[in-house]
Design a protein around this motif. Sequence first.
Motif, PDB file in Angstrom:
ATOM      1  N   VAL A 188       0.870  -1.174   0.000  1.00  0.00           N
ATOM      2  CA  VAL A 188       0.000   0.000   0.000  1.00  0.00           C
ATOM      3  C   VAL A 188       0.907   1.223   0.000  1.00  0.00           C
ATOM      4  CG1 VAL A 188      -1.782   1.287   1.223  1.00  0.00           C
ATOM      5  CG2 VAL A 188      -1.819  -1.220   1.240  1.00  0.00           C
ATOM      6  N   GLU A 189       0.721   2.084  -0.991  1.00  0.00           N
ATOM      7  CA  GLU A 189       1.492   3.318  -1.088  1.00  0.00           C
ATOM      8  C   GLU A 189       0.603   4.486  -0.676  1.00  0.00           C
ATOM      9  OE1 GLU A 189       2.484   3.448  -5.235  1.00  0.00           O
ATOM     10  OE2 GLU A 189       4.017   1.895  -5.074  1.00  0.00           O
ATOM     11  N   LEU A 190       1.134   5.380   0.143  1.00  0.00           N
ATOM     12  CA  LEU A 190       0.424   6.591   0.554  1.00  0.00           C
ATOM     13  C   LEU A 190       1.358   7.778   0.367  1.00  0.00           C
ATOM     14  CD1 LEU A 190      -1.149   5.230   3.840  1.00  0.00           C
ATOM     15  CD2 LEU A 190      -2.419   6.030   1.855  1.00  0.00           C
ATOM     16  N   ASP A 191       0.865   8.855  -0.248  1.00  0.00           N
ATOM     17  CA  ASP A 191       1.684  10.051  -0.475  1.00  0.00           C
ATOM     18  C   ASP A 191       2.450  10.451   0.778  1.00  0.00           C
ATOM     19  OD1 ASP A 191       0.811  10.348  -3.072  1.00  0.00           O
ATOM     20  OD2 ASP A 191      -0.708  11.843  -2.596  1.00  0.00           O
ATOM     21  N   GLY A 192       3.761  10.442   0.692  1.00  0.00           N
ATOM     22  CA  GLY A 192       4.584  10.978   1.769  1.00  0.00           C
ATOM     23  C   GLY A 192       4.677  10.139   3.024  1.00  0.00           C
ATOM     24  N   ILE A 193       4.116   8.935   3.037  1.00  0.00           N
ATOM     25  CA  ILE A 193       4.209   8.080   4.226  1.00  0.00           C
ATOM     26  C   ILE A 193       4.991   6.836   3.865  1.00  0.00           C
ATOM     27  CG2 ILE A 193       2.896   6.641   5.846  1.00  0.00           C
ATOM     28  CD1 ILE A 193       0.765   8.743   5.907  1.00  0.00           C
ATOM     29  N   ALA A 194       6.032   6.585   4.630  1.00  0.00           N
ATOM     30  CA  ALA A 194       6.932   5.472   4.348  1.00  0.00           C
ATOM     31  C   ALA A 194       6.690   4.294   5.273  1.00  0.00           C
ATOM     32  CB  ALA A 194       8.381   5.945   4.463  1.00  0.00           C
ATOM     33  N   GLN A 195       5.434   4.099   5.698  1.00  0.00           N
ATOM     34  CA  GLN A 195       5.095   2.961   6.556  1.00  0.00           C
ATOM     35  C   GLN A 195       5.577   1.686   5.889  1.00  0.00           C
ATOM     36  OE1 GLN A 195       3.480   2.880   9.567  1.00  0.00           O
ATOM     37  NE2 GLN A 195       3.610   0.675   9.629  1.00  0.00           N
ATOM     38  N   SER A 216      -2.156   4.001  -3.457  1.00  0.00           N
ATOM     39  CA  SER A 216      -2.328   2.854  -4.340  1.00  0.00           C
ATOM     40  C   SER A 216      -2.232   1.562  -3.548  1.00  0.00           C
ATOM     41  CB  SER A 216      -1.243   2.837  -5.427  1.00  0.00           C
ATOM     42  OG  SER A 216      -1.308   3.991  -6.221  1.00  0.00           O
ATOM     43  N   ILE A 217      -2.940   0.567  -4.032  1.00  0.00           N
ATOM     44  CA  ILE A 217      -2.808  -0.795  -3.546  1.00  0.00           C
ATOM     45  C   ILE A 217      -2.211  -1.558  -4.718  1.00  0.00           C
ATOM     46  CG2 ILE A 217      -4.021  -2.822  -2.676  1.00  0.00           C
ATOM     47  CD1 ILE A 217      -6.287  -0.536  -2.028  1.00  0.00           C
ATOM     48  N   VAL A 218      -1.035  -2.131  -4.512  1.00  0.00           N
ATOM     49  CA  VAL A 218      -0.282  -2.743  -5.595  1.00  0.00           C
ATOM     50  C   VAL A 218      -0.074  -4.225  -5.304  1.00  0.00           C
ATOM     51  CG1 VAL A 218       1.834  -2.606  -6.975  1.00  0.00           C
ATOM     52  CG2 VAL A 218       0.938  -0.545  -5.866  1.00  0.00           C
ATOM     53  N   VAL A 238      -1.146  -5.817 -10.691  1.00  0.00           N
ATOM     54  CA  VAL A 238      -2.411  -5.087 -10.534  1.00  0.00           C
ATOM     55  C   VAL A 238      -2.157  -3.873  -9.648  1.00  0.00           C
ATOM     56  CG1 VAL A 238      -4.797  -5.167  -9.701  1.00  0.00           C
ATOM     57  CG2 VAL A 238      -3.778  -7.208 -10.703  1.00  0.00           C
ATOM     58  N   ARG A 239      -2.829  -2.761  -9.971  1.00  0.00           N
ATOM     59  CA  ARG A 239      -2.730  -1.556  -9.152  1.00  0.00           C
ATOM     60  C   ARG A 239      -4.096  -0.879  -9.119  1.00  0.00           C
ATOM     61  NH1 ARG A 239       0.989   2.757  -7.682  1.00  0.00           N
ATOM     62  NH2 ARG A 239       2.670   1.353  -8.296  1.00  0.00           N
ATOM     63  N   TRP A 240      -4.539  -0.543  -7.913  1.00  0.00           N
ATOM     64  CA  TRP A 240      -5.724   0.279  -7.737  1.00  0.00           C
ATOM     65  C   TRP A 240      -5.271   1.595  -7.127  1.00  0.00           C
ATOM     66  CZ3 TRP A 240      -6.047  -4.957  -6.408  1.00  0.00           C
ATOM     67  CH2 TRP A 240      -6.991  -5.703  -7.123  1.00  0.00           C
ATOM     68  N   ASN A 241      -5.650   2.708  -7.724  1.00  0.00           N
ATOM     69  CA  ASN A 241      -5.318   4.037  -7.221  1.00  0.00           C
ATOM     70  C   ASN A 241      -6.558   4.648  -6.571  1.00  0.00           C
ATOM     71  OD1 ASN A 241      -2.663   3.975  -8.329  1.00  0.00           O
ATOM     72  ND2 ASN A 241      -3.518   4.474 -10.309  1.00  0.00           N
ATOM     73  N   VAL A 271      -8.661   3.117   9.320  1.00  0.00           N
ATOM     74  CA  VAL A 271      -9.714   3.107   8.311  1.00  0.00           C
ATOM     75  C   VAL A 271      -9.634   4.413   7.531  1.00  0.00           C
ATOM     76  CG1 VAL A 271     -12.204   2.990   7.891  1.00  0.00           C
ATOM     77  CG2 VAL A 271     -11.177   1.635   9.744  1.00  0.00           C
ATOM     78  N   LEU A 272      -9.557   4.293   6.213  1.00  0.00           N
ATOM     79  CA  LEU A 272      -9.458   5.454   5.333  1.00  0.00           C
ATOM     80  C   LEU A 272     -10.732   5.620   4.528  1.00  0.00           C
ATOM     81  CD1 LEU A 272      -5.911   4.853   3.766  1.00  0.00           C
ATOM     82  CD2 LEU A 272      -6.484   6.228   5.772  1.00  0.00           C
ATOM     83  N   VAL A 273     -11.258   6.843   4.478  1.00  0.00           N
ATOM     84  CA  VAL A 273     -12.313   7.164   3.521  1.00  0.00           C
ATOM     85  C   VAL A 273     -11.625   7.792   2.313  1.00  0.00           C
ATOM     86  CG1 VAL A 273     -14.109   7.448   5.256  1.00  0.00           C
ATOM     87  CG2 VAL A 273     -12.767   9.415   4.567  1.00  0.00           C
ATOM     88  N   HIS A 274     -12.248   7.648   1.161  1.00  0.00           N
ATOM     89  CA  HIS A 274     -11.662   8.228  -0.058  1.00  0.00           C
ATOM     90  C   HIS A 274     -12.772   8.563  -1.027  1.00  0.00           C
ATOM     91  CE1 HIS A 274     -12.155   4.464  -2.375  1.00  0.00           C
ATOM     92  NE2 HIS A 274     -11.999   3.897  -1.191  1.00  0.00           N
ATOM     93  N   GLU A 275     -12.422   9.201  -2.121  1.00  0.00           N
ATOM     94  CA  GLU A 275     -13.419   9.703  -3.060  1.00  0.00           C
ATOM     95  C   GLU A 275     -13.393   8.998  -4.399  1.00  0.00           C
ATOM     96  OE1 GLU A 275     -12.772  13.920  -3.077  1.00  0.00           O
ATOM     97  OE2 GLU A 275     -13.525  14.131  -1.026  1.00  0.00           O
ATOM     98  N   GLY A 276     -12.770   7.864  -4.471  1.00  0.00           N
ATOM     99  CA  GLY A 276     -12.795   7.111  -5.719  1.00  0.00           C
ATOM    100  C   GLY A 276     -11.607   6.197  -5.865  1.00  0.00           C
ATOM    101  N   ILE A 277     -11.811   5.108  -6.601  1.00  0.00           N
ATOM    102  CA  ILE A 277     -10.745   4.156  -6.831  1.00  0.00           C
ATOM    103  C   ILE A 277     -10.824   3.681  -8.277  1.00  0.00           C
ATOM    104  CG2 ILE A 277     -12.086   2.140  -6.057  1.00  0.00           C
ATOM    105  CD1 ILE A 277      -9.426   1.214  -4.646  1.00  0.00           C
ATOM    106  N   THR A 278      -9.660   3.561  -8.913  1.00  0.00           N
ATOM    107  CA  THR A 278      -9.597   3.093 -10.298  1.00  0.00           C
ATOM    108  C   THR A 278      -8.534   2.014 -10.391  1.00  0.00           C
ATOM    109  OG1 THR A 278      -7.978   4.805 -10.862  1.00  0.00           O
ATOM    110  CG2 THR A 278     -10.303   5.295 -11.300  1.00  0.00           C
ATOM    111  N   ARG A 279      -8.720   1.120 -11.350  1.00  0.00           N
ATOM    112  CA  ARG A 279      -7.718   0.067 -11.590  1.00  0.00           C
ATOM    113  C   ARG A 279      -6.820   0.532 -12.711  1.00  0.00           C
ATOM    114  NH1 ARG A 279      -8.354  -6.467 -12.122  1.00  0.00           N
ATOM    115  NH2 ARG A 279      -6.319  -6.792 -13.087  1.00  0.00           N
ATOM    116  N   ALA A 280      -5.506   0.505 -12.459  1.00  0.00           N
ATOM    117  CA  ALA A 280      -4.545   1.031 -13.425  1.00  0.00           C
ATOM    118  C   ALA A 280      -3.882  -0.046 -14.266  1.00  0.00           C
ATOM    119  CB  ALA A 280      -3.479   1.853 -12.707  1.00  0.00           C
TER     120      ALA A 280
END
Length: 147
Positions: free
Chosen positions: A18-25, A94-96, A107-110, A137-146
Amino acid sequence: MAQTGVRVDPYTNFNFLVELDGIAQASFMECTGIESVTEVIENRQGGQNTTVLKAPGKTTYSDLTLKWGLTDSTELWEWRQAIIEGRVLRKNGSIVVYDLANKREVVRWNFVNAWPTKWEGPAFHATGHETAVETLVLVHEGITRAV
């Protein structure tokens, strides 16, 4: 399109990132909630008494739930804390999914404009021996498969 006689195996569910902007968890042990649902709008038309016409309405996206083993990393805690303090910091992510050799992204979902709505700390048991797990738990405004 798959070729006849060529075996196509499904991807495994454990080799993901799981990639998150600016977070290196580091890595997450679980990611759930990759889902979208479009409401159905039913309309009856005069003269058509045996059927109901159905059209797509608004689409909603489920919350993403991330689980990871407790470490000394505080990045996700600080992101959640910012929300509590009224500073909404939205992030894209993204979930990769990778192949079994962990060399190729398959597979990648953004997802976009995510922010943490809930944090849950680990459960502790004096006789336990499992990994202590945190949940976000994250809320978001949309997900697409890349891919």
